[in-house]
Write an enzyme that holds these catalytic residues in place. Structure first.
Site, short mmCIF file in Angstrom:
data_model
loop_
_atom_site.label_atom_id
_atom_site.label_comp_id
_atom_site.label_asym_id
_atom_site.label_seq_id
_atom_site.Cartn_x
_atom_site.Cartn_y
_atom_site.Cartn_z
N ASP A 1 81.16 81.66 2.63
CA ASP A 1 79.88 81.00 2.34
C ASP A 1 79.50 81.22 0.88
O ASP A 1 79.24 82.37 0.47
CB ASP A 1 78.82 81.60 3.27
CG ASP A 1 77.54 80.78 3.32
OD1 ASP A 1 77.42 79.81 2.54
OD2 ASP A 1 76.66 81.13 4.12
N ASP A 2 79.53 80.17 0.09
CA ASP A 2 79.11 80.26 -1.32
C ASP A 2 80.09 81.09 -2.18
O ASP A 2 79.68 81.79 -3.10
CB ASP A 2 77.71 80.88 -1.47
CG ASP A 2 76.59 79.97 -1.00
OD1 ASP A 2 76.88 78.97 -0.33
OD2 ASP A 2 75.41 80.27 -1.30
N CYS B 1 75.59 74.13 2.41
CA CYS B 1 76.01 74.75 3.69
C CYS B 1 76.13 73.84 4.91
O CYS B 1 77.21 73.60 5.42
CB CYS B 1 75.05 75.88 4.05
SG CYS B 1 75.02 77.26 2.90
N HIS C 1 74.38 77.44 11.72
CA HIS C 1 73.63 76.59 10.78
C HIS C 1 73.74 75.10 11.12
O HIS C 1 73.75 74.25 10.23
CB HIS C 1 74.10 76.83 9.34
CG HIS C 1 73.04 76.52 8.31
ND1 HIS C 1 73.31 76.35 6.98
CD2 HIS C 1 71.70 76.31 8.44
CE1 HIS C 1 72.20 76.09 6.31
NE2 HIS C 1 71.19 76.05 7.18
N ASP D 1 82.49 77.06 2.11
CA ASP D 1 81.73 75.88 2.54
C ASP D 1 81.18 75.08 1.37
O ASP D 1 80.76 73.93 1.54
CB ASP D 1 80.59 76.28 3.49
CG ASP D 1 79.48 77.06 2.80
OD1 ASP D 1 79.74 77.72 1.76
OD2 ASP D 1 78.33 76.99 3.27
N ASN D 2 81.15 75.69 0.19
CA ASN D 2 80.72 75.00 -1.03
C ASN D 2 81.05 75.93 -2.19
O ASN D 2 81.47 77.05 -1.99
CB ASN D 2 79.22 74.65 -1.01
CG ASN D 2 78.32 75.81 -0.62
OD1 ASN D 2 77.81 75.87 0.50
ND2 ASN D 2 78.13 76.75 -1.52
CA CA Z 1 77.08 77.82 1.60
#
Ligand code: CA
Length: 459
Positions: free
Chosen positions: A37-38, A77, A135, A285-286
């Site tokens: 995540d990130d 996200c 999420h 995810d990004n």
């Molecule tokens: Ca993210």
């Protein structure tokens, strides 16, 4: 008999997708999809980081294929997760923003008319489990266990405090309203947790693998690390003590924790004797949010939230030792490909709506040449920003205004806008974008309005 039938079914599934038979007719693989995540593009060893040790991911990279041009379908996200779970551009069904944490809201979540990957794999006989960040909606109808997962352990919102995990014990009603303090769920029940959250995810993922060593399984391991809040135990900080900035040091240590948890999971796979027969995907995810965590997306431009490469191109690995030889793959691939790939290998019935991804195994194995995708598209905010990739050309419209054109073959950092000298290319790509855009709907729900600064944090 049954096994023979499955082998033929899998061979047929791959053959149909690739146009010819793949020289492999083994068992259906276990499937492990690991999401960070990130995570910054440059912030793991296999992407060249000298600062952040990630030995387990590096080992996975050496045993598999590093996709240099691996993309996610959104620069933040929840929409990326919606695309991942459905194999379809999430804007087709209005999932273009982050859902607010509103447990009464029956709209803000992955639309129930879409088939989720675990639903498809469950139909094909897979044991399905998820550990980590969901999420994709707060209402019980959106719960992972309502979308095809037999087993679930994790946080259902967009992020979580990594240490304060038991607020529900003192305030069961209040805790459910605060996204980063909501009770962890085991299946549908709130549970106490004493470990650092990332460590707990490693424990639970490894346990799932061990528990299902006699099954063919699908595990979706979705870390919230290294997403904010920046919180980490001292033992991980010790590994990156050379990083001067406290913010980046903490972020880096959270990546070390994630690497350990991934290692623990992969060890369980090895112990089950299924290392060669397990297909593993790993990506973020990004892109990294540079201001929030001092993530490093170099040599890419921009970061999380943007349609420049830094927002959408991510560290991306695929490993399946029984079939794929280690190496690098440089054609663009997408998180949207996970569904199509897994469904083909599982022999899962086709969903009732067309997929946007491709089964990339024949491409990664070298059986098929050429790109899996003619074009890839991105759109945020109902069209406020968008991008198209076609070959090495990248059209980016980062805000309302003039589209920019870059040749990623010579300009990976999107430094030289050549739109003025390539008007025909710009026009053709705008036309392709318009055609794709005409198939989309407007966002079904908006991202939480918690003030601009907080909104960015909560992505
Ligand atoms: Ca993210």
């Amino acid at each position: 008999m049954i096994r023979g039938h499955l082998i033929r079914a899998v061979g047929a599934a791959i053959g149909i997708a690739s146009g010819s038979a793949l020289a492999w007719a083994g068992e259906r693989p276990n499937i492990l999809v690991i999401l960070a995540d990130d995570l910054g593009y440059a912030d793991v060893g296999f992407q060249g980081s000298k600062e952040i040790p990630t030995p387990r991911l590096d080992r996975l990279s050496k045993a598999g294929i590093r996709c240099t041009d691996g993309y996610v379908s959104h620069p933040f996200c929840s929409p990326t997760r919606a695309g991942l779970m459905t194999g379809r551009y999430q804007q087709r069904f209005g999932h273009e923003n982050n859902p607010a944490w509103l447990p009464q809201d029956t709209v803000a979540g992955l639309p129930l008319g879409e088939t989720a990957l675990p639903q498809a794999l469950k139909k094909a006989g897979y044991a399905t489990g998820m550990v980590g960040k969901w999420h994709l909606g707060a209402h019980p109808q959106f719960h992972p266990c309502a979308r095809g997962f037999d087993e679930y352990f994790g946080l259902r919102g967009g992020g979580h405090d990594y240490f304060d995990l038991n607020m529900f014990k003192t305030d069961p009603v209040g805790a459910e309203k605060i996204e980063y303090k909501i009770p962890l769920h085991r299946n549908r029940e709130p549970v106490e947790e004493a470990e650092y959250l990332t460590d707990a995810f490693g424990r639970e993922a490894a346990a799932f693998v061990s528990r299902h060593s006699g099954d063919t399984w699908f595990l979706y391991l979705a870390f919230n690390a290294p997403h904010s809040p920046l919180q980490v135990p001292p033992k991980y900080l010790e590994r990156v003590k050379g990083i001067a900035s406290e913010k980046r040091r903490t972020y880096a240590a959270m990546i070390c924790a994630m690497d350990d948890a991934i290692g623990r999971t992969l060890d369980a796979v090895s112990e089950s004797g299924k290392e060669k027969d397990t297909l593993v995907f790993f990506f973020s995810d990004n892109g990294g949010p540079v201001a929030v965590t001092e993530a490093d997306n170099s040599p890419l431009k921009g970061g999380k939230g943007q349609v420049y490469e830094g927002g959408i191109r991510v560290p991306f690995l695929v490993s399946w030792p029984a079939v794929l030889k280690p190496g690098e793959y440089s054609q663009p691939v997408s998180s949207l490909d996970v569904f199509a790939t897994c469904a083909a290998l599982a022999g899962a019935p086709a969903p009732d709506k067309p997929l946007d991804g491709a089964n990339i195994i024949p491409f990664l194995s070298g059986e098929r040449s050429g790109p899996p995708h003619g074009r890839l598209f991105w759109r945020t905010g109902g069209g406020a920003t968008y991008a198209v990739r076609e070959g090495n050309w990248k059209l980016a419209c980062p805000k309302d205004g003039q589209p920019e054109l870059y040749d990623l073959g010579t300009d990976i950092g999107e430094q030289k806008n050549v739109a003025q000298s390539q008007p025909e290319k710009v026009a053709a790509m705008l036309k392709a974008y318009a055609a794709w855009n005409s198939e989309l709907i407007q966002p079904l729900f908006q991202s939480p309005k918690a003030g601009k600064k907080q909104g960015k944090k909560r992505r």
